[in-house]
Write an enzyme that holds these catalytic residues in place. Structure first.
Site: not given
Length: 409
Positions: A201, A229, A259
């Protein structure tokens, strides 16, 4: 009482301020999107190009998805009322898990209230004090905390270094061979878990899934990948690391719905046996109230939207390439990112804060990331892009970033 509170807190706060690692929050006055309004220190609101969001596909403010969640609230209410194993389990939870499994190409899935809870609950359920865990040195804090809770013996391998991973596995197996074996069957069998982020990340680089699969198979270890992610970002249709590489899945695939999916919650996808095990053993699943049914419905709807709009994923990839090229053209030293994250390493914490403040004054929101999130002396601007940024916005941001990096010394 304040004196006692000082004993617990004062030195740590003063040290953080002195080291430029003290943290505050900024107030965002509009919904998450490619442009937002921020409350400035003088009290005024200022429009900013947002280059700091994990909402990579910019789904949080899509009208049809907002309306669908509003309808789910009207249908299911505002809360779940209990844990999943008591009274909290509702149709939206099951429908979400079924769609996650389909989206990820797995037999089954289970959801948690957050991605953090998914990692902590899964690792501590799978491993115990007699087991071995092999963890990339740049893994997320939720993985690290799950390892600590498990009480397993942890070997940290150098970042993305497959030779070092093989070395620490060999070391662990040698240690296990000399260990006095307890009577329990599990303790007499070598059990190893390799765990890594899919996308790291703070750097935006990718785990080497094909090599990890090979090493896991040859060493008879379980492989766990955290796709927080990666889901909605990697692969032609946003299905993650396995789609990106065109290879098999890990044994355990963890992800988040907060996300790119732009909802809330975490998940684990894999074989039915794994999901049955976690439903019975993961404490962060068992001992917590279920996520609100409307949130589960929103996550399912948003995943369906990603499934139906692969062009959104391609727009994100195009934007990342354009932005990296623009930064390089402006003289900013970055690498082409394979993810949605573009780190601009500054080094010094105070300088990174100064550059971030200058960018915010100029209408570009990119926070400074500092220790302990990254190593000391590795402070950076962590730019993260959305599918809906325009090339004009990204070019303007690259120009301003280059100027700020040059002027803030």
């Amino acid at each position: 009482m304040s004196r006692i509170l000082d004993i617990f807190t004062k030195d740590a706060l003063e040290t953080a301020r002195a080291n430029n690692t003290y943290r505050t929050m900024r107030l965002m006055e509009t919904p998450e999107s490619s442009c937002v309004k921020i409350r400035m220190p003088d009290g005024d609101s200022q429009e900013q190009i947002l280059l700091a969001s994990n909402s990579y596909l910019d789904l949080a403010n899509v009208d049809e998805l907002k309306q669908a969640m509003a309808q789910a609230v009207l249908e299911w209410g505002t809360g779940s009322g209990g844990a999943r194993l008591t009274t909290g389990n509702k149709s939206p939870h099951q429908e979400l898990e079924e769609f996650i499994a389909k989206f990820k190409g797995e037999e089954s899935a289970i959801t948690f209230n957050t991605g953090y809870m998914a990692n902590v609950g899964t690792i501590s359920a799978l491993c115990g004090k007699n087991d071995f865990i092999f963890s990339d040195e740049l893994n997320h804090a939720s993985i690290i905390d799950g390892i600590r809770l498990s009480r397993a013996k942890c070997f940290v391998y150098k970042h993305n270094d497959m030779a070092d991973l093989e070395r620490v596995i060999s070391t662990a197996k040698a240690e296990f061979s000399t260990r006095e074996k307890p009577a329990e069957q599990d303790a007499r069998t070598f059990r190893g878990l390799i765990v890594t982020d899919a996308v790291f990340s703070m750097d935006g680089d990718l785990a080497n899934l094909p090599e990890l699969l090979r090493i896991a198979h040859e060493s008879e270890c379980l492989l766990m990948i955290d796709e927080a992610h990666a889901t909605g970002v990697l692969g032609k249709t946003g299905r993650g690391l396995a789609e990106h590489y065109g290879c098999a899945h890990a044994d355990v695939t963890v992800g988040t719905l907060s996300k790119a999916v732009a909802a809330e919650g975490g998940f684990v996808a894999g074989k039915q046996q794994l999901i049955d095990f976690l439903r019975n053993k993961a404490r962060s699943f068992i001992f917590t109230t279920a996520m609100a049914p409307a949130v589960a419905a929103a996550a399912r709807n948003n995943l369906r939207y990603i499934d139906a709009h692969p062009e959104r994923v391609q727009n994100l990839r195009d934007n990342v390439k354009f932005f990296c090229d623009a930064l390089l053209h402006e003289g900013v030293n970055v690498e082409q990112s394979p993810s949605a994250i573009v780190p601009i390493v500054i080094g010094d914490e105070a300088r990174a804060l100064k550059i971030s403040a200058a960018l915010q004054d100029a209408g570009i929101l990119i926070p400074a990331i500092r220790y302990p999130t990254v190593a000391k002396g590795q402070a950076r601007l962590r730019a993260s892009l959305m599918a809906t940024h325009t090339h004009e916005q990204l070019q303007a941001a690259a120009t301003v970033i280059a100027q700020a990096v040059k002027e803030c010394v």
